[in-house]
Design a protein around this motif. Structure first.
Motif, PDB file in Angstrom:
ATOM      1  N   ARG A  43      -8.681  -3.380 -13.240  1.00 49.75           N
ATOM      2  CA  ARG A  43      -8.447  -4.109 -13.822  1.00 49.75           C
ATOM      3  C   ARG A  43      -7.277  -4.898 -14.656  1.00 49.75           C
ATOM      4  NH1 ARG A  43     -10.683   0.110 -19.448  1.00 49.75           N
ATOM      5  NH2 ARG A  43     -12.711   0.524 -17.956  1.00 49.75           N
ATOM      6  N   VAL A  44      -5.940  -4.021 -13.796  1.00 45.76           N
ATOM      7  CA  VAL A  44      -4.966  -4.844 -14.737  1.00 45.76           C
ATOM      8  C   VAL A  44      -4.508  -5.887 -12.582  1.00 45.76           C
ATOM      9  CG1 VAL A  44      -4.556  -3.545 -16.130  1.00 45.76           C
ATOM     10  CG2 VAL A  44      -3.525  -2.673 -13.383  1.00 45.76           C
ATOM     11  N   SER A  45      -5.452  -5.621 -11.453  1.00 41.40           N
ATOM     12  CA  SER A  45      -4.960  -6.169 -10.396  1.00 41.40           C
ATOM     13  C   SER A  45      -5.114  -7.859  -9.926  1.00 41.40           C
ATOM     14  CB  SER A  45      -6.233  -5.193  -8.552  1.00 41.40           C
ATOM     15  OG  SER A  45      -7.623  -6.158  -9.528  1.00 41.40           O
ATOM     16  N   GLY A  46      -5.480  -8.114 -11.394  1.00 39.29           N
ATOM     17  CA  GLY A  46      -5.388 -10.171 -10.952  1.00 39.29           C
ATOM     18  C   GLY A  46      -3.797 -10.320 -11.214  1.00 39.29           C
ATOM     19  N   LEU A  47      -2.560  -9.409 -12.268  1.00 38.88           N
ATOM     20  CA  LEU A  47      -1.545 -10.156 -12.912  1.00 38.88           C
ATOM     21  C   LEU A  47      -1.000 -10.289 -11.526  1.00 38.88           C
ATOM     22  CD1 LEU A  47      -0.585  -7.238 -14.989  1.00 38.88           C
ATOM     23  CD2 LEU A  47      -1.633  -9.592 -15.679  1.00 38.88           C
ATOM     24  N   ASN A  48      -0.090 -11.294 -11.383  1.00 35.35           N
ATOM     25  CA  ASN A  48       0.444 -11.900 -10.445  1.00 35.35           C
ATOM     26  C   ASN A  48       1.886 -11.196  -9.662  1.00 35.35           C
ATOM     27  OD1 ASN A  48      -1.866 -13.740  -9.421  1.00 35.35           O
ATOM     28  ND2 ASN A  48      -0.598 -15.044 -11.233  1.00 35.35           N
ATOM     29  N   GLY A  49       2.475 -11.415  -8.614  1.00 36.92           N
ATOM     30  CA  GLY A  49       3.589 -11.378  -8.047  1.00 36.92           C
ATOM     31  C   GLY A  49       3.612  -9.395  -8.378  1.00 36.92           C
ATOM     32  N   ARG A  76      -7.960  -7.842  -3.596  1.00 33.95           N
ATOM     33  CA  ARG A  76      -8.549  -8.048  -2.012  1.00 33.95           C
ATOM     34  C   ARG A  76     -10.037  -7.901  -2.135  1.00 33.95           C
ATOM     35  NH1 ARG A  76      -3.977  -9.510  -1.909  1.00 33.95           N
ATOM     36  NH2 ARG A  76      -3.148 -11.524  -1.397  1.00 33.95           N
ATOM     37  N   LEU A  77     -10.530  -6.358  -2.531  1.00 36.68           N
ATOM     38  CA  LEU A  77     -11.538  -5.667  -1.963  1.00 36.68           C
ATOM     39  C   LEU A  77     -12.069  -5.030  -2.623  1.00 36.68           C
ATOM     40  CD1 LEU A  77      -9.482  -3.648   1.248  1.00 36.68           C
ATOM     41  CD2 LEU A  77     -10.630  -5.972   1.595  1.00 36.68           C
ATOM     42  N   PRO A  78     -13.651  -4.999  -2.872  1.00 33.14           N
ATOM     43  CA  PRO A  78     -14.390  -4.239  -3.371  1.00 33.14           C
ATOM     44  C   PRO A  78     -14.440  -2.402  -3.994  1.00 33.14           C
ATOM     45  CG  PRO A  78     -15.695  -5.620  -1.851  1.00 33.14           C
ATOM     46  CD  PRO A  78     -14.573  -5.900  -1.370  1.00 33.14           C
ATOM     47  N   GLN A  79     -14.848  -2.172  -4.787  1.00 32.41           N
ATOM     48  CA  GLN A  79     -13.626  -1.210  -5.347  1.00 32.41           C
ATOM     49  C   GLN A  79     -15.130   0.525  -3.877  1.00 32.41           C
ATOM     50  OE1 GLN A  79     -12.899   0.018  -9.392  1.00 32.41           O
ATOM     51  NE2 GLN A  79     -15.125   0.738  -8.612  1.00 32.41           N
ATOM     52  N   ARG A  80     -15.582  -0.288  -3.539  1.00 32.78           N
ATOM     53  CA  ARG A  80     -16.320   0.539  -2.288  1.00 32.78           C
ATOM     54  C   ARG A  80     -15.905   0.669  -0.872  1.00 32.78           C
ATOM     55  NH1 ARG A  80     -19.664  -1.622   1.680  1.00 32.78           N
ATOM     56  NH2 ARG A  80     -19.774  -3.656   1.439  1.00 32.78           N
ATOM     57  N   VAL A  81     -14.689  -1.070  -0.284  1.00 33.86           N
ATOM     58  CA  VAL A  81     -14.218  -1.301   0.974  1.00 33.86           C
ATOM     59  C   VAL A  81     -12.922   0.032   0.484  1.00 33.86           C
ATOM     60  CG1 VAL A  81     -13.808  -2.807   2.199  1.00 33.86           C
ATOM     61  CG2 VAL A  81     -15.544  -3.158   1.414  1.00 33.86           C
ATOM     62  N   PHE A  82     -12.789  -0.337  -0.719  1.00 33.97           N
ATOM     63  CA  PHE A  82     -10.946  -0.028  -0.770  1.00 33.97           C
ATOM     64  C   PHE A  82     -11.585   1.978  -1.166  1.00 33.97           C
ATOM     65  CE2 PHE A  82      -8.170   2.547  -3.770  1.00 33.97           C
ATOM     66  CZ  PHE A  82      -6.689   1.840  -3.119  1.00 33.97           C
ATOM     67  N   PRO A 126       4.025   1.768  -0.425  1.00 29.31           N
ATOM     68  CA  PRO A 126       2.301   1.586  -0.643  1.00 29.31           C
ATOM     69  C   PRO A 126       1.284   1.268  -2.207  1.00 29.31           C
ATOM     70  CG  PRO A 126       3.348   4.562  -1.157  1.00 29.31           C
ATOM     71  CD  PRO A 126       4.954   2.597  -0.898  1.00 29.31           C
ATOM     72  N   TYR A 127       2.161   1.344  -3.067  1.00 25.88           N
ATOM     73  CA  TYR A 127       1.332   1.268  -4.424  1.00 25.88           C
ATOM     74  C   TYR A 127       1.085  -0.245  -4.567  1.00 25.88           C
ATOM     75  CZ  TYR A 127       1.632   5.786  -6.199  1.00 25.88           C
ATOM     76  OH  TYR A 127       1.496   6.888  -6.729  1.00 25.88           O
ATOM     77  N   THR A 128       2.959  -1.165  -4.265  1.00 25.51           N
ATOM     78  CA  THR A 128       2.198  -2.321  -3.646  1.00 25.51           C
ATOM     79  C   THR A 128       1.378  -2.898  -2.857  1.00 25.51           C
ATOM     80  OG1 THR A 128       4.759  -2.800  -4.097  1.00 25.51           O
ATOM     81  CG2 THR A 128       4.043  -4.909  -3.428  1.00 25.51           C
ATOM     82  N   LEU A 129       0.806  -2.571  -2.085  1.00 26.63           N
ATOM     83  CA  LEU A 129       0.053  -2.459  -0.508  1.00 26.63           C
ATOM     84  C   LEU A 129      -1.506  -2.066  -1.179  1.00 26.63           C
ATOM     85  CD1 LEU A 129       0.994  -1.448   2.926  1.00 26.63           C
ATOM     86  CD2 LEU A 129       1.440  -3.526   1.645  1.00 26.63           C
ATOM     87  N   GLU A 130      -1.299  -1.577  -2.236  1.00 22.91           N
ATOM     88  CA  GLU A 130      -2.835  -0.943  -2.867  1.00 22.91           C
ATOM     89  C   GLU A 130      -3.377  -1.620  -3.648  1.00 22.91           C
ATOM     90  OE1 GLU A 130      -2.581   3.050  -4.355  1.00 22.91           O
ATOM     91  OE2 GLU A 130      -2.881   4.305  -1.896  1.00 22.91           O
ATOM     92  N   MET A 131      -2.370  -2.282  -4.868  1.00 19.81           N
ATOM     93  CA  MET A 131      -2.254  -3.417  -5.681  1.00 19.81           C
ATOM     94  C   MET A 131      -2.724  -4.008  -5.348  1.00 19.81           C
ATOM     95  SD  MET A 131      -3.396  -3.675  -8.833  1.00 19.81           S
ATOM     96  CE  MET A 131      -2.000  -2.276  -9.243  1.00 19.81           C
ATOM     97  N   ALA A 132      -2.282  -5.067  -3.934  1.00 19.88           N
ATOM     98  CA  ALA A 132      -3.191  -6.072  -2.958  1.00 19.88           C
ATOM     99  C   ALA A 132      -4.203  -5.822  -2.654  1.00 19.88           C
ATOM    100  CB  ALA A 132      -2.245  -6.602  -1.805  1.00 19.88           C
TER     101      ALA A 132
END
Length: 264
Positions: free
Chosen positions: A149-155, A212-218, A202-208
């Motif tokens: 839900r908050v992954s759209g926030l930038n930077g 970019r990915l659907p939940q199922r791919v993640f 890892p949390y920064t990479l996960e948020m990125a």
């Protein structure tokens, strides 16, 4: 997955010094300081509609860390993560609601049943450690839901605000448990390594990835977590698992990856 599990295995070396709660406090507190210094999220405050999601995201992050480290202190890392990864599996199944996906749940349940100390060659597991891992599984599921839900926030703002919320929750718990021992140089240096390996990076990479990915791919990618955790436990800590435990971990991985792959 490599980073977070290597950090988790290294963190277990610090448990005798300040306990699982103390290591969690140092890890999350230092990771929050690193993220705040790099991202400086106060330059663009989140909208009111995002504030509650960020708070819940951070609280779930903090609870997940406290619970899984408490589990690591009592059961092997690979086994704990095999239980914890049921959380992402639940997210996949609840978003799909097809009969085939419930079959993946049964496969995961079979894997968890093989971990029970009722089979020949399976060592007993600390019941409290298993309970902590199950609690971490629930928190991981909520972390994915609210992180999306908050992954759209930038930077990296979501991670920075989330880590701050997690630190405000976990640091007092660690201070209450370990006190001034948290300020010893060996603890701070070890905690800094764990904070970078298991939180900030890892949390920064996960948020990125979530952006970019659907939940199922993640979910497919996350399903490999127990294997990475078991290997990290073996390489760093010398934790040996039985054939039955490896088989159980493999079934859980197949169930999580399969559910994510076939979900709508």
């Amino acid at each position: 997955m490599v980073s977070v599990n290597a950090g988790a295995a290294w963190a277990k070396h610090l448990f005798p010094l300040v306990g699982a709660q103390g290591v969690t406090a140092v890890r999350v507190g230092l990771a929050a300081a690193i993220m705040l210094a790099i991202v400086r999220p106060w330059r663009q405050l989140p909208a009111r509609r995002d504030a509650l999601n960020l708070l819940v995201y951070g609280l779930m992050l903090g609870c997940m860390n406290l619970l899984i480290y408490a589990a690591f202190a009592r059961i092997p890392i690979g086994v704990a993560v095999a239980i914890e990864v049921v959380g992402p599996l639940g997210v996949v199944v609840l978003s799909s609601r097809r009969a085939r996906d419930f079959g993946w749940v049964l496969l995961a349940a079979l894997g968890l049943w093989l971990l029970a100390p009722v089979h020949e060659g399976v060592p007993p597991l600390d019941p409290l450690g298993v309970a902590y891992a199950l609690g971490a599984a629930f928190c991981w599921a909520m972390y994915i839901v609210f992180g999306k839900r908050v992954s759209g926030l930038n930077g990296g703002q979501a991670v920075a605000w989330g880590m701050l919320a997690a630190a405000l929750f976990t640091v007092p718990v660690g201070v209450a448990h370990a006190g001034g021992a948290l300020l010893e140089s060996s603890v701070l240096l070890g905690g800094l390594a764990v904070a970078v390996l298991s939180s900030a990076l890892p949390y920064t990479l996960e948020m990125a990835a979530l952006a970019r990915l659907p939940q199922r791919v993640f979910g497919i990618l996350v399903s490999a977590g127990p294997a990475f955790a078991a290997l990290a436990g073996f390489v760093v800590l010398g934790e040996m698992l039985t054939f039955m435990q490896w088989l159980a971990i493999a079934l859980v991985i197949v169930a999580c990856g399969g559910a994510a792959a076939t979900a709508k």
